[in-house]
Write a protein that holds these residues in place. Structure first.
Motif, PDB file in Angstrom:
ATOM      1  N   PHE A  88       0.616  -1.437  -0.389  1.00 30.60           N
ATOM      2  CA  PHE A  88      -0.006  -0.258   0.324  1.00 30.60           C
ATOM      3  C   PHE A  88       1.081   1.367   0.095  1.00 30.60           C
ATOM      4  O   PHE A  88       0.374   2.040  -0.583  1.00 30.60           O
ATOM      5  CB  PHE A  88      -1.223  -0.017   0.736  1.00 30.60           C
ATOM      6  CG  PHE A  88      -2.030  -1.168   0.835  1.00 30.60           C
ATOM      7  CD1 PHE A  88      -2.973  -0.638  -0.350  1.00 30.60           C
ATOM      8  CD2 PHE A  88      -2.241  -2.037   1.322  1.00 30.60           C
ATOM      9  CE1 PHE A  88      -3.789  -2.036   0.023  1.00 30.60           C
ATOM     10  CE2 PHE A  88      -3.094  -3.091   1.263  1.00 30.60           C
ATOM     11  CZ  PHE A  88      -4.271  -2.742   0.886  1.00 30.60           C
ATOM     12  N   LEU A  89       2.174   1.274   0.237  1.00 34.41           N
ATOM     13  CA  LEU A  89       2.958   2.175   0.593  1.00 34.41           C
ATOM     14  C   LEU A  89       3.879   2.289  -0.948  1.00 34.41           C
ATOM     15  O   LEU A  89       3.439   3.971  -0.782  1.00 34.41           O
ATOM     16  CB  LEU A  89       4.313   2.038   1.610  1.00 34.41           C
ATOM     17  CG  LEU A  89       5.533   2.949   2.228  1.00 34.41           C
ATOM     18  CD1 LEU A  89       4.141   4.342   1.863  1.00 34.41           C
ATOM     19  CD2 LEU A  89       6.294   3.371   3.329  1.00 34.41           C
ATOM     20  N   TRP A  90       3.673   1.556  -1.352  1.00 39.63           N
ATOM     21  CA  TRP A  90       3.933   1.336  -2.772  1.00 39.63           C
ATOM     22  C   TRP A  90       3.155   2.040  -3.761  1.00 39.63           C
ATOM     23  O   TRP A  90       3.890   3.124  -4.421  1.00 39.63           O
ATOM     24  CB  TRP A  90       4.516   0.189  -2.965  1.00 39.63           C
ATOM     25  CG  TRP A  90       5.399   0.438  -4.664  1.00 39.63           C
ATOM     26  CD1 TRP A  90       5.361  -0.700  -5.470  1.00 39.63           C
ATOM     27  CD2 TRP A  90       6.246   0.481  -5.203  1.00 39.63           C
ATOM     28  NE1 TRP A  90       6.185  -0.125  -6.548  1.00 39.63           N
ATOM     29  CE2 TRP A  90       6.931   0.286  -6.234  1.00 39.63           C
ATOM     30  CE3 TRP A  90       7.421   1.620  -4.494  1.00 39.63           C
ATOM     31  CZ2 TRP A  90       7.810   1.045  -7.231  1.00 39.63           C
ATOM     32  CZ3 TRP A  90       8.652   2.227  -4.784  1.00 39.63           C
ATOM     33  CH2 TRP A  90       9.410   1.840  -6.656  1.00 39.63           C
ATOM     34  N   MET A  91       2.517   1.974  -3.657  1.00 39.92           N
ATOM     35  CA  MET A  91       0.948   2.632  -4.517  1.00 39.92           C
ATOM     36  C   MET A  91       0.778   3.838  -4.038  1.00 39.92           C
ATOM     37  O   MET A  91       0.435   4.695  -5.346  1.00 39.92           O
ATOM     38  CB  MET A  91      -0.417   1.638  -3.978  1.00 39.92           C
ATOM     39  CG  MET A  91      -0.181   0.559  -4.275  1.00 39.92           C
ATOM     40  SD  MET A  91      -0.421   0.008  -6.658  1.00 39.92           S
ATOM     41  CE  MET A  91      -2.657   0.916  -6.630  1.00 39.92           C
ATOM     42  N   ARG A  92       1.622   4.362  -3.216  1.00 35.32           N
ATOM     43  CA  ARG A  92       0.749   6.045  -2.956  1.00 35.32           C
ATOM     44  C   ARG A  92       2.319   6.155  -3.532  1.00 35.32           C
ATOM     45  O   ARG A  92       2.106   7.530  -3.802  1.00 35.32           O
ATOM     46  CB  ARG A  92       0.808   5.950  -0.859  1.00 35.32           C
ATOM     47  CG  ARG A  92       1.780   7.562  -0.804  1.00 35.32           C
ATOM     48  CD  ARG A  92       0.101   7.853  -1.311  1.00 35.32           C
ATOM     49  NE  ARG A  92       0.255   9.371   0.044  1.00 35.32           N
ATOM     50  CZ  ARG A  92      -0.238   9.958   0.385  1.00 35.32           C
ATOM     51  NH1 ARG A  92      -1.956   9.871   0.961  1.00 35.32           N
ATOM     52  NH2 ARG A  92      -0.299  11.055   0.328  1.00 35.32           N
ATOM     53  N   ILE A  93       3.499   5.783  -2.763  1.00 32.63           N
ATOM     54  CA  ILE A  93       4.448   6.509  -4.306  1.00 32.63           C
ATOM     55  C   ILE A  93       4.412   6.759  -5.176  1.00 32.63           C
ATOM     56  O   ILE A  93       5.187   7.686  -5.837  1.00 32.63           O
ATOM     57  CB  ILE A  93       5.978   5.567  -3.431  1.00 32.63           C
ATOM     58  CG1 ILE A  93       5.919   5.608  -1.565  1.00 32.63           C
ATOM     59  CG2 ILE A  93       7.179   6.143  -4.211  1.00 32.63           C
ATOM     60  CD1 ILE A  93       7.192   4.478  -1.504  1.00 32.63           C
ATOM     61  N   LEU A  94       4.129   5.411  -6.054  1.00 33.75           N
ATOM     62  CA  LEU A  94       3.468   5.394  -7.219  1.00 33.75           C
ATOM     63  C   LEU A  94       2.772   6.482  -8.109  1.00 33.75           C
ATOM     64  O   LEU A  94       2.888   7.403  -8.430  1.00 33.75           O
ATOM     65  CB  LEU A  94       3.502   4.029  -8.054  1.00 33.75           C
ATOM     66  CG  LEU A  94       4.628   2.802  -7.723  1.00 33.75           C
ATOM     67  CD1 LEU A  94       4.175   2.167  -8.334  1.00 33.75           C
ATOM     68  CD2 LEU A  94       5.841   3.158  -8.769  1.00 33.75           C
ATOM     69  N   SER A  95       1.503   6.899  -6.790  1.00 36.12           N
ATOM     70  CA  SER A  95       1.116   8.113  -7.202  1.00 36.12           C
ATOM     71  C   SER A  95       2.393   8.682  -7.270  1.00 36.12           C
ATOM     72  O   SER A  95       1.177  10.349  -7.649  1.00 36.12           O
ATOM     73  CB  SER A  95      -0.484   8.140  -6.733  1.00 36.12           C
ATOM     74  OG  SER A  95      -0.042   8.538  -5.345  1.00 36.12           O
ATOM     75  N   GLU A  96       2.267   8.906  -6.323  1.00 37.32           N
ATOM     76  CA  GLU A  96       3.493  10.834  -6.229  1.00 37.32           C
ATOM     77  C   GLU A  96       4.603  11.092  -7.638  1.00 37.32           C
ATOM     78  O   GLU A  96       4.999  12.017  -7.896  1.00 37.32           O
ATOM     79  CB  GLU A  96       3.972  10.905  -4.671  1.00 37.32           C
ATOM     80  CG  GLU A  96       2.734  10.694  -3.503  1.00 37.32           C
ATOM     81  CD  GLU A  96       3.139  10.924  -2.762  1.00 37.32           C
ATOM     82  OE1 GLU A  96       4.068  11.098  -2.591  1.00 37.32           O
ATOM     83  OE2 GLU A  96       2.713  11.145  -1.445  1.00 37.32           O
ATOM     84  N   LEU A  97       5.425  10.176  -7.795  1.00 38.74           N
ATOM     85  CA  LEU A  97       6.276  10.168  -8.297  1.00 38.74           C
ATOM     86  C   LEU A  97       6.704   9.275  -9.660  1.00 38.74           C
ATOM     87  O   LEU A  97       5.117   7.968  -9.756  1.00 38.74           O
ATOM     88  CB  LEU A  97       7.172   9.246  -7.841  1.00 38.74           C
ATOM     89  CG  LEU A  97       8.353  10.081  -6.833  1.00 38.74           C
ATOM     90  CD1 LEU A  97       9.291   8.871  -6.106  1.00 38.74           C
ATOM     91  CD2 LEU A  97       9.325  10.702  -7.086  1.00 38.74           C
ATOM     92  N   ASN A  98       6.847   9.696 -10.372  1.00 33.96           N
ATOM     93  CA  ASN A  98       7.921   8.464 -11.895  1.00 33.96           C
ATOM     94  C   ASN A  98       8.089   7.504 -11.788  1.00 33.96           C
ATOM     95  O   ASN A  98       8.689   7.243 -10.715  1.00 33.96           O
ATOM     96  CB  ASN A  98       8.425   9.031 -13.231  1.00 33.96           C
ATOM     97  CG  ASN A  98       7.493  10.372 -13.993  1.00 33.96           C
ATOM     98  OD1 ASN A  98       5.957  11.191 -13.525  1.00 33.96           O
ATOM     99  ND2 ASN A  98       8.600  11.740 -14.121  1.00 33.96           N
ATOM    100  N   LEU A  99       7.893   6.581 -12.858  1.00 30.22           N
ATOM    101  CA  LEU A  99       7.935   4.656 -11.886  1.00 30.22           C
ATOM    102  C   LEU A  99       9.303   4.885 -12.860  1.00 30.22           C
ATOM    103  O   LEU A  99       9.885   4.718 -11.102  1.00 30.22           O
ATOM    104  CB  LEU A  99       7.446   4.353 -13.495  1.00 30.22           C
ATOM    105  CG  LEU A  99       7.772   2.839 -13.486  1.00 30.22           C
ATOM    106  CD1 LEU A  99       6.890   2.126 -11.463  1.00 30.22           C
ATOM    107  CD2 LEU A  99       6.756   1.157 -14.367  1.00 30.22           C
TER     108      LEU A  99
END
Length: 134
Positions: free
Chosen positions: A60-71
């Motif tokens: 879930f943290l990774w999902m949040r990060i991916l919503s904020e940053l380019n892959l």
């Protein structure tokens, strides 16, 4: 350039905890025989259950990060896990660390840093996610 958030470093830390918990769980399980007994033992292991909980939180943290940053910026952060796992193997399990592992770890950290600052170095401030298409 997006400022680095401390929470982004939680992913490699959680990945490292996952590996430590799985290793402890595997050590405790040992040779349990056929798959049904092994699975039953794994599902009763506090180490394996802790590993699963950490992995769910990390997801879930990774999902949040991916919503904020380019892959292309986010994924290299996970490479820090390699360095943390080597250090944890040494600190927690007393595993030996050789010079090539130290050199490799330095190169990994340098690579992650280079990827993180790539926009600044090239002078390109364009963020593909913020582009509005007409």
């Amino acid at each position: 350039m997006t400022p680095v958030r401390l929470s982004w470093l939680a992913v490699p830390v959680l990945n490292t905890l996952f590996q430590i918990f799985i290793k402890r769980g595997a050590e405790n399980l040992g040779e349990t025989g056929d798959p049904p007994h092994w699975i039953a033992g794994a599902l009763q292991s506090p180490w394996i259950l802790a590993a699963l909980a950490v992995e769910i939180i990390c997801f879930f943290l990774w999902m949040r990060i991916l919503s904020e940053l380019n892959l292309s910026k986010a994924f290299p952060l996970s490479a820090i896990s390699y360095v943390l796992v080597i250090a944890s193997g040494w600190l927690v399990f007393g595993e030996p660390v050789v010079a090539l592992q130290v050199i490799g770890s330095i190169l990994i950290l340098a690579g992650v840093w280079l990827i993180a600052v790539a926009k600044t170095v090239t002078g390109n401030t364009h963020d593909a996610r913020s582009t509005s298409h007409s």
